[in-house]
Scaffold this motif. Structure first.
Motif, PDB file in Angstrom:
ATOM      1  N   THR A  25      26.212  36.209  25.464  1.00  0.00           N
ATOM      2  CA  THR A  25      25.434  36.037  24.234  1.00  0.00           C
ATOM      3  C   THR A  25      26.263  36.407  23.015  1.00  0.00           C
ATOM      4  O   THR A  25      25.944  36.025  21.900  1.00  0.00           O
ATOM      5  CB  THR A  25      24.185  36.942  24.233  1.00  0.00           C
ATOM      6  N   GLY A  26      27.292  37.196  23.234  1.00  0.00           N
ATOM      7  CA  GLY A  26      28.131  37.631  22.129  1.00  0.00           C
ATOM      8  C   GLY A  26      27.581  38.861  21.427  1.00  0.00           C
ATOM      9  O   GLY A  26      28.182  39.393  20.497  1.00  0.00           O
ATOM     10  N   TRP A  27      26.433  39.361  21.905  1.00  0.00           N
ATOM     11  CA  TRP A  27      25.854  40.557  21.285  1.00  0.00           C
ATOM     12  C   TRP A  27      26.627  41.801  21.713  1.00  0.00           C
ATOM     13  O   TRP A  27      27.082  41.909  22.855  1.00  0.00           O
ATOM     14  CB  TRP A  27      24.375  40.728  21.669  1.00  0.00           C
ATOM     15  N   GLU A  28      26.716  42.712  20.795  1.00  0.00           N
ATOM     16  CA  GLU A  28      27.391  43.969  21.106  1.00  0.00           C
ATOM     17  C   GLU A  28      26.367  44.902  21.757  1.00  0.00           C
ATOM     18  O   GLU A  28      25.264  45.078  21.239  1.00  0.00           O
ATOM     19  CB  GLU A  28      27.927  44.590  19.819  1.00  0.00           C
ATOM     20  N   ILE A  29      26.725  45.481  22.898  1.00  0.00           N
ATOM     21  CA  ILE A  29      25.753  46.300  23.652  1.00  0.00           C
ATOM     22  C   ILE A  29      26.153  47.777  23.623  1.00  0.00           C
ATOM     23  O   ILE A  29      27.314  48.136  23.842  1.00  0.00           O
ATOM     24  CB  ILE A  29      25.660  45.814  25.116  1.00  0.00           C
ATOM     25  N   GLU A  30      25.151  48.618  23.356  1.00  0.00           N
ATOM     26  CA  GLU A  30      25.391  50.065  23.388  1.00  0.00           C
ATOM     27  C   GLU A  30      24.424  50.669  24.410  1.00  0.00           C
ATOM     28  O   GLU A  30      23.216  50.412  24.362  1.00  0.00           O
ATOM     29  CB  GLU A  30      25.153  50.661  22.003  1.00  0.00           C
ATOM     30  N   GLN A  31      24.947  51.474  25.335  1.00  0.00           N
ATOM     31  CA  GLN A  31      24.115  52.008  26.416  1.00  0.00           C
ATOM     32  C   GLN A  31      23.763  53.482  26.171  1.00  0.00           C
ATOM     33  O   GLN A  31      24.643  54.291  25.907  1.00  0.00           O
ATOM     34  CB  GLN A  31      24.846  51.881  27.758  1.00  0.00           C
TER      35      GLN A  31
END
Lengths: 125, 556
Positions: A25-31
């Protein structure tokens, strides 16, 4: 600018699965792994969408949700609640507003993409 | 005036007469007093009169014997003597009458008459004395001896008659007193029998009351009564309380129930008073320590004259059953939650795997990762199911144990080697510290392995960092195994409870809270002990298991 998604989920494997699902998706993910950690991070930066588990250690998802809604900066942050609990139970637990969607585990990749996409759209409004 | 010989004679005779009269009088008065005294009733007035009378007579005689005596004086003294004698008899008669009334006997008809007569006699005696005195002084020695004799005999006859009547009256009185005494003795015996009978009945009543009291006091249930106003009238005991039982009497019974059950108690009491029908309800109470305690309460009517006057309640503590029911409810919820999460992972992994497989150039590394994730979730589902089945078998007493020599050192090494990769994946180090020589234990190898696996599983679940150390030691009589982690730790109040079935310190905890109860069951079946130490939240926990070492011959 890249859209950012924060995932609050204490189960490492589920974090991994969500990341796989959102891949491409190209979204930046933060966990984030618990409510306290997530709330502290949210004071520093506000993502475009939040994926939130309900049953968490330290601070539960329901508590985090209400805390967010009390803070003006986070009051309008679109949230996608993901839980093994039924939608009914989540609603009685959290009394969600119209900036919130619900997905019951397990869910299809497409459902997650749609929900987060909807959240992104709301953020753009 | 000088008296002649005749005069002397008559004077001497007069003196004798006086003496005789005086002694007679004294005897009569004495008898009277004795009769009155025997009935314990001597009026003071009579005593005083008697004193006075003696004095007057003495004075009269001394006047008589004196050289000269004035007429008026002699007459006055004689009159006084007569009057006093008369009133003495009347007082005595009255006293006797009173005594008889006290004894419950009517006055003998002769007695007052005799007393009266005696009084009259004394009056006459006095008059004679008066006459003699006056005559003597007026006429010198003209008193004729005959006349004196006559007077004397008449007086004696009358005195004897009066005396006889008095004696008869006295005897009559005695017999009446004796009869009355016999009657009283009879009544007394009857009374004594009655008292003895009453004492026996009272003792029986006390015995039966004592039996009833000890029955109620030793009953395991709470037993009490409530009046129409809903107030407690009786309670056999107050469980686990330092508050005196009396302080509860008169208190509102419903107020002891948890607030959401108070209305139920009031309504039920009202219904039983109205209908007299026995009912049983399950009610939550607040214990002295503030905990919620469940009781099954049977309410029953106490009837009196066709009306329910009080309600008897018998409360049985059903807390264990109720808590177990709740635990079972929680279990169903937890199990479904616990199974749903790995099943969700499997479902989502497989979906992603399918998508990857459909691509022209499948990402094989990702596919491998996802299939591993799915498989470990399947294992997790199987483990949970196995745990639940094990517990139900354990509870049904269906577990059997092998009895073979087991080397715990080797077992620890094996388990650590087996589980280290999974721990490592979570960023944890799994270490073993086992001495070279460790006594064997006798037991079931698979079950003991299960204990170690469960303890490590538990440590991995509740740790995010650090080392999990398995250590073993011995004092030759026992083997002491510890599993120490640097994880979340356990609150002091939960140190015992973590071994209870279905106990979970936090609702987000993984698993259904069975693993540690299985450990405890296995260790105890081997004659060992298991416990946990923790400094508190965030400070890690150390589980200890001590198992008896095998006897020497088996160890070799």
């Amino acid at each position: 600018m890249t859209a950012r998604v924060m995932i609050v989920e204490d189960d490492v494997e589920l974090q991994e699965l969500y990341t796989h699902m959102l891949d491409g998706t190209g979204w930046e993910i933060e966990q984030m792994y618990d409510g306290t950690q997530a709330l502290a991070r949210l004071q520093e930066t506000v993502p475009d969408a939040l994926i939130l588990d309900v049953v968490l250690d330290e601070m539960g998802g329901d508590v985090l949700y209400h805390e967010m809604r009390r803070q003006p900066r986070l009051a309008d942050l679109p949230v996608v609640i993901v839980s093994v609990l039924s939608a009914e139970r989540c609603h009685t637990l959290m009394q969600v507003d119209d900036k919130t969607r619900f997905l019951r585990k397990p869910f299809h990749r497409q459902a997650l993409l749609e929900a987060v996409g909807w959240a992104m759209g709301r953020g753009d409004e | 005036m000088k008296p002649g010989a005749e005069e002397l004679i008559s004077r001497g005779m007069l003196e004798r007469l006086m003496e005789e009269m005086a002694s007679r009088r004294d005897a009569i008065v004495e008898e009277w007093f004795e009769a009155v005294g025997r009935t314990c009733f001597v009026p003071l007035a009579a005593c005083a009169l008697r004193e006075r009378l003696g004095g007057l007579l003495d004075r009269f005689v001394s006047l008589w014997l004196a050289e000269s005596i004035p007429d008026e004086e002699a007459q006055r003294v004689a009159e006084e003597i007569g009057a006093d004698l008369a009133s003495l008899h009347l007082v005595n008669a009255e006293a006797l009458g009173q005594t008889l009334r006290i004894l419950g006997t009517s006055l003998p008809c002769d007695l007052p008459g005799a007393a009266h007569d005696l009084g009259k006699l004394h009056l006459r005696q006095a008059n004679l004395l008066q006459r003699l005195a006056i005559g003597y002084y007026r006429q010198g020695c003209t008193i004729v001896l005959d006349e004196q004799e006559q007077i004397r005999s008449a007086l004696l006859v009358e005195l004897q008659a009066a005396d006889a009547r008095l004696r008869a009256a006295h005897d009559d009185l005695e017999s009446r007193v004796a009869q009355r005494t016999a009657e009283l003795a009879q009544i007394n015996t009857e009374l004594r029998n009655e008292v003895a009978e009453r004492l026996r009945v009272e003792q029986e009543l006390r015995d039966s009351k004592e039996r009833w009291r000890s029955l109620v006091e030793n009953a395991p249930d709470l037993i009490g009564t409530v009046d129409r106003q809903g107030r407690i009238r009786f309670l056999n005991r107050l469980p686990g309380s330092a508050v005196p039982l009396e302080s509860v009497i008169g208190a509102d019974a419903a107020s002891f129930a948890q607030w959401d059950y108070q209305e139920d108690v009031r309504r039920t009491l009202h219904d039983v008073f109205e209908t007299g029908v026995r009912v049983t309800r399950e009610i939550a109470f607040t214990s002295v320590t503030g905990n919620r305690v469940w009781y099954a309460i049977s309410y029953g009517p106490i009837w009196q004259d066709g009306e329910v006057v009080e309600v008897l309640f018998v409360s049985r503590n059903i807390d264990r059953r109720k808590k177990l029911e709740q635990a079972k409810d929680n279990l169903i919820h937890d199990v479904s939650h616990e199974l749903r999460t790995p099943l969700a992972k499997i479902r989502m992994s497989l979906e992603l795997l399918g998508e990857i497989a459909a691509r022209d150039e499948p990402d094989m590394e990702r596919a491998r990762r996802l299939s591993h994730l799915a498989l470990s979730s399947v294992d997790s589902v199987l483990d949970t199911l196995e745990d639940i089945l094990d517990l139900s078998r354990l509870e049904a007493g269906m577990w059997s144990y092998e009895a073979e020599p087991v080397g715990l050192g080797a077992l620890i090494d094996l388990v650590v080697a087996d589980m280290a990769p999974a721990a490592q994946e979570k960023g944890l180090v799994l270490a073993a510290e086992v001495p070279a020589a460790l006594p064997l234990v006798v037991g079931d190898r698979d079950k003991l392995q299960r204990v170690l696996v469960n303890l490590i599983d538990n440590a991995v679940k509740f740790s995010r960092k650090g080392t999990i150390t398995l250590a073993a030691g011995t004092d030759d009589r026992a083997v002491h195994v510890t599993v120490a982690d640097e994880g979340e730790g356990i609150l002091p109040e939960n140190r015992e409870r973590v071994f209870e079935r279905f106990f979970q310190e936090k609702k987000s905890s993984h698993g259904v809270g069975i693993g540690l109860s299985i450990c405890k069951a296995i260790v105890e079946a081997h004659g060992g002990k298991i416990w946990v130490e923790s400094e508190g939240r965030g400070l890690g926990a150390t589980f200890h298991a001590v198992l008896p070492a095998a006897p020497e011959e088996e160890a070799t």
